[in-house]
Scaffold this motif. Structure first.
Motif, short mmCIF file in Angstrom:
data_model
loop_
_atom_site.label_atom_id
_atom_site.label_comp_id
_atom_site.label_asym_id
_atom_site.label_seq_id
_atom_site.Cartn_x
_atom_site.Cartn_y
_atom_site.Cartn_z
N ASP A 1 -16.24 6.95 0.61
CA ASP A 1 -16.83 7.36 -0.66
C ASP A 1 -15.94 8.41 -1.33
OD1 ASP A 1 -18.62 7.60 -2.74
OD2 ASP A 1 -19.95 8.98 -1.68
N PRO A 2 -14.75 8.00 -1.78
CA PRO A 2 -13.79 8.95 -2.35
C PRO A 2 -14.17 9.33 -3.78
CG PRO A 2 -12.89 6.75 -2.46
CD PRO A 2 -14.22 6.63 -1.77
N MET A 3 -15.05 10.29 -3.92
CA MET A 3 -15.70 10.57 -5.20
C MET A 3 -14.76 11.04 -6.30
SD MET A 3 -17.65 14.10 -4.09
CE MET A 3 -18.27 13.36 -2.60
N LEU A 4 -13.63 11.61 -5.94
CA LEU A 4 -12.72 12.11 -6.97
C LEU A 4 -11.66 11.08 -7.36
CD1 LEU A 4 -12.60 14.85 -8.47
CD2 LEU A 4 -10.69 15.46 -7.00
N ASP A 5 -11.65 9.95 -6.67
CA ASP A 5 -10.60 8.96 -6.89
C ASP A 5 -11.10 7.83 -7.78
OD1 ASP A 5 -8.50 10.06 -5.31
OD2 ASP A 5 -9.68 9.54 -3.53
N GLY A 6 -10.20 7.38 -8.66
CA GLY A 6 -10.50 6.26 -9.52
C GLY A 6 -10.33 4.93 -8.80
N GLY A 7 -10.37 3.85 -9.60
CA GLY A 7 -10.39 2.52 -9.04
C GLY A 7 -9.21 2.17 -8.15
N THR A 8 -8.02 2.60 -8.52
CA THR A 8 -6.84 2.22 -7.75
C THR A 8 -6.85 2.84 -6.35
OG1 THR A 8 -5.50 1.97 -9.75
CG2 THR A 8 -4.32 2.30 -7.68
N ILE A 9 -7.10 4.14 -6.27
CA ILE A 9 -7.13 4.79 -4.95
C ILE A 9 -8.34 4.31 -4.15
CG2 ILE A 9 -7.11 6.98 -3.70
CD1 ILE A 9 -4.58 6.49 -5.28
N GLN A 10 -9.45 4.06 -4.82
CA GLN A 10 -10.60 3.50 -4.11
C GLN A 10 -10.25 2.16 -3.48
OE1 GLN A 10 -14.29 3.35 -6.29
NE2 GLN A 10 -13.97 5.36 -7.20
N GLU A 11 -9.56 1.31 -4.26
CA GLU A 11 -9.16 0.00 -3.74
C GLU A 11 -8.21 0.17 -2.55
OE1 GLU A 11 -6.89 -4.11 -5.22
OE2 GLU A 11 -7.45 -2.57 -6.69
N GLY B 1 5.76 21.21 -11.18
CA GLY B 1 5.97 19.91 -10.58
C GLY B 1 4.79 19.00 -10.81
N VAL B 2 4.85 17.82 -10.20
CA VAL B 2 3.82 16.80 -10.39
C VAL B 2 3.47 16.13 -9.08
CG1 VAL B 2 4.38 16.29 -12.81
CG2 VAL B 2 5.60 15.07 -10.97
N VAL B 3 2.24 15.63 -9.03
CA VAL B 3 1.78 14.73 -7.97
C VAL B 3 1.59 13.36 -8.62
CG1 VAL B 3 0.00 14.22 -6.27
CG2 VAL B 3 0.61 16.61 -6.77
N VAL B 4 2.19 12.34 -8.05
CA VAL B 4 2.09 10.98 -8.59
C VAL B 4 1.41 10.10 -7.56
CG1 VAL B 4 3.35 9.04 -9.61
CG2 VAL B 4 4.24 11.37 -9.87
N ALA B 5 0.29 9.50 -7.93
CA ALA B 5 -0.51 8.77 -6.93
C ALA B 5 -0.86 7.36 -7.37
CB ALA B 5 -1.77 9.57 -6.60
N SER B 6 -1.77 7.23 -8.33
CA SER B 6 -2.33 5.91 -8.66
C SER B 6 -1.28 4.91 -9.11
CB SER B 6 -3.40 6.06 -9.74
OG SER B 6 -4.52 6.78 -9.25
N LEU C 1 1.77 4.64 -8.21
CA LEU C 1 2.50 4.15 -7.03
C LEU C 1 1.61 3.25 -6.18
CD1 LEU C 1 4.38 7.42 -6.02
CD2 LEU C 1 5.23 5.53 -7.42
N MET C 2 0.35 3.63 -6.02
CA MET C 2 -0.56 2.81 -5.20
C MET C 2 -0.84 1.47 -5.86
SD MET C 2 -0.97 4.23 -2.33
CE MET C 2 0.80 4.44 -2.65
N ARG C 3 -0.86 1.42 -7.19
CA ARG C 3 -1.03 0.14 -7.86
C ARG C 3 0.14 -0.78 -7.51
NH1 ARG C 3 -4.12 -3.21 -8.18
NH2 ARG C 3 -5.61 -1.58 -8.75
N ARG C 4 1.32 -0.22 -7.45
CA ARG C 4 2.50 -1.02 -7.10
C ARG C 4 2.37 -1.54 -5.67
NH1 ARG C 4 6.53 -3.12 -8.82
NH2 ARG C 4 8.29 -1.80 -8.20
N VAL C 5 1.92 -0.71 -4.74
CA VAL C 5 1.76 -1.16 -3.36
C VAL C 5 0.68 -2.23 -3.27
CG1 VAL C 5 1.24 -0.45 -1.00
CG2 VAL C 5 2.54 1.08 -2.49
N LEU C 6 -0.43 -2.01 -3.94
CA LEU C 6 -1.51 -2.99 -3.92
C LEU C 6 -1.06 -4.33 -4.48
CD1 LEU C 6 -4.44 -0.69 -5.07
CD2 LEU C 6 -4.26 -1.81 -2.84
N ASP C 7 -0.14 -4.29 -5.42
CA ASP C 7 0.38 -5.52 -6.03
C ASP C 7 1.50 -6.16 -5.22
OD1 ASP C 7 -1.45 -5.26 -8.06
OD2 ASP C 7 -0.03 -4.44 -9.52
#
Length: 277
Positions: A56-66, A226-231, A233-239
């Protein structure tokens, strides 16, 4: 994995004029998920954030949830992932991101000790408010883990000051009032939260949530360290993108940040030269 603390490592790089880049991967998303960690490090990441999947990753959107759902369906567990992290053999700090249920089910002291054994340098637990993080902060400090706190655009001044004082490693500036996810543009709130934090601390300030392109990263680093890059990159992995392909995406962000830093330094030198004439 470096023997320096996360904060010491990032401060040194920031103070040397480097824009900090922290890409994310969901632990256990694929059989070869550690190959993404290594590809990030090879591509110029300053640290890597690893998500321990939660149901139940409440702070994460659809990509990280997936991504979390897919990892959990593969049967991963926190203990198994930490065993795998211990074998990562990368030369940059690793930061674990997870939720309070996983931390407190094991017990804060035992969980942080386990992170240290795996060679982890930092911890992000977004559903533990800073004013309720006392026991976790104590446990993290005792284990040599930097507990990273989050600050949102809506955070009031007194609370923001406390977060700036109590966070360790870096301060995670949330760019929007919402969940993680890819976005088309950088919101004005990103600039605001970064500026407010940098008035309060010399600790590195990194922006995350919606940093999706090299252009976004460059824009964010005009205001933050700096930046944190997440969704993205994860969309690319999921694809189905391979570690080498996603590593190339991280390398493109690294090049854009380095180019911007060089251009800014050149402009500053030129301005100083003109003043001396």
């Amino acid at each position: 994995m470096t023997e320096e603390s996360l904060e010491t490592y990032l401060r040194a790089r920031r103070d040397a004029g480097r824009a900090l880049l922290v890409p994310y991967v969901t632990g256990g998303l694929t059989d070869d998920w550690l190959a993404y960690v290594r590809a990030y490090a090879d591509a110029g990441a300053d640290a890597v954030e690893i998500g321990l999947p939660f149901s139940d990753p409440m702070l994460d959107g659809g990509t990280i949830q997936e991504a979390s759902d897919r990892a959990l369906r593969r049967g991963v567990t926190p203990d198994r992932l930490l065993d795998e992290i211990a074998s990562a053999a990368v030369e940059v700090p690793l930061v674990v991101m997870t939720y309070s249920n996983i931390v407190f089910r094991a017990g804060a002291k035992a969980f942080c000790a386990r992170l240290a054994e795996a060679g982890v340098s930092g911890l992000v637990v977004p559903d533990v408010p800073h004013d309720e993080a006392g026991s976790l902060s104590v446990a993290a400090t005792a284990a040599g883990i930097d507990l990273v706190l989050l600050a949102a655009p809506s955070t009031p001044p007194a609370r923001l000051r406390s977060i700036a004082e109590e966070s360790r490693g870096f301060i995670y500036g949330v760019t929007v009032m919402g969940t993680t996810g890819e976005r088309a543009s950088m919101p004005d709130s990103a600039r605001s939260v970064a500026a407010r934090l940098r008035e309060l601390t010399t600790r590195p300030v990194l922006l995350g949530f919606g940093i999706s392109t090299p252009e976004h990263a460059v824009e964010a680093c005009r205001h933050a360290d700096g930046v944190v890059v997440a969704s993205a990159l994860m969309r690319r992995v999921l694809d189905g993108a391979t570690p080498a392909e996603v590593g190339s995406d991280v390398a493109a962000i690294r090049r854009a940040l380095d180019t911007q830093v060089t251009a800014s330094a050149d402009a500053l030198r030129q301005a100083l030269g003109n003043e001396g004439r």
